[in-house]
Write a protein that holds these residues in place. Structure first.
Motif, PDB file in Angstrom:
ATOM      1  N   SER A  47       0.542  -1.607   0.332  1.00 11.94           N
ATOM      2  CA  SER A  47       0.142   0.195  -0.144  1.00 11.94           C
ATOM      3  C   SER A  47       0.567   1.190   0.004  1.00 11.94           C
ATOM      4  O   SER A  47       0.480   2.152  -0.951  1.00 11.94           O
ATOM      5  N   LEU A  51       0.925   3.603  -2.880  1.00 12.38           N
ATOM      6  CA  LEU A  51       0.827   5.557  -2.566  1.00 12.38           C
ATOM      7  C   LEU A  51       1.226   5.999  -3.168  1.00 12.38           C
ATOM      8  O   LEU A  51       1.255   7.754  -3.570  1.00 12.38           O
ATOM      9  N   THR A  61      -5.115   8.941  -9.748  1.00 10.37           N
ATOM     10  CA  THR A  61      -5.688   9.723  -8.470  1.00 10.37           C
ATOM     11  C   THR A  61      -6.896  10.713  -9.316  1.00 10.37           C
ATOM     12  O   THR A  61      -7.660  11.315  -8.192  1.00 10.37           O
ATOM     13  N   ILE A  67      -9.739   4.874  -6.323  1.00 14.75           N
ATOM     14  CA  ILE A  67      -8.748   5.816  -5.276  1.00 14.75           C
ATOM     15  C   ILE A  67     -10.427   4.827  -3.715  1.00 14.75           C
ATOM     16  O   ILE A  67      -9.630   4.939  -2.597  1.00 14.75           O
ATOM     17  N   THR A  68     -11.338   4.748  -4.121  1.00 12.64           N
ATOM     18  CA  THR A  68     -12.132   4.244  -3.420  1.00 12.64           C
ATOM     19  C   THR A  68     -11.547   3.401  -2.724  1.00 12.64           C
ATOM     20  O   THR A  68     -12.137   2.376  -1.654  1.00 12.64           O
ATOM     21  N   SER A  71      -8.656   2.927  -0.806  1.00 10.25           N
ATOM     22  CA  SER A  71      -8.668   3.815   0.150  1.00 10.25           C
ATOM     23  C   SER A  71      -9.346   2.598   1.629  1.00 10.25           C
ATOM     24  O   SER A  71      -8.831   3.063   2.535  1.00 10.25           O
ATOM     25  N   PHE A  74      -6.838   0.446   2.252  1.00  5.93           N
ATOM     26  CA  PHE A  74      -5.567   1.209   3.081  1.00  5.93           C
ATOM     27  C   PHE A  74      -5.873   0.832   4.441  1.00  5.93           C
ATOM     28  O   PHE A  74      -5.367   0.494   5.509  1.00  5.93           O
ATOM     29  N   LEU A  75      -7.658   1.266   5.133  1.00  2.16           N
ATOM     30  CA  LEU A  75      -7.631   1.377   6.439  1.00  2.16           C
ATOM     31  C   LEU A  75      -8.289   0.152   7.140  1.00  2.16           C
ATOM     32  O   LEU A  75      -7.959   0.062   8.197  1.00  2.16           O
TER      33      LEU A  75
END
Length: 89
Positions: A47, A51, A61, A67-68, A71, A74-75
């Protein structure tokens, strides 16, 4: 621990290089690296490399769906790291 650290750097390096190469292919209008490949690399620990490549190369980007999904990956990883640091895993 040393092997884990080396693995972390390798997978992030691969993710970074592939994302950069995908940007190059996009500029040259050639066949691209599948997004699922980039997501897989992110999911298995790349990740940060992905990123960094996204920010440095301005790649993917402006694509909201990418991106969703990135994300979310990553979260989830952040939650797992925090839980691991709290010894809850």
């Amino acid at each position: 621990m040393k092997v884990l650290l080396i693995s972390f750097f390798v997978i992030n390096g691969v993710a970074f290089i592939l994302a950069g190469y995908d940007k190059y292919l996009a500029v040259k209008h050639k066949r691209r690296i599948p997004e699922n490949t980039l997501f897989l690399l992110a999911a298995i620990g790349g990740s940060l490399g992905l990123l960094l490549a996204m920010l440095l190369f301005k790649h993917k980007t402006s694509k909201t769906s990418f991106i969703t999904k990135f994300s979310v990956i990553f979260l989830i990883q952040i939650v797992l790291v925090i839980a691991g640091l709290n010894n809850k895993i």
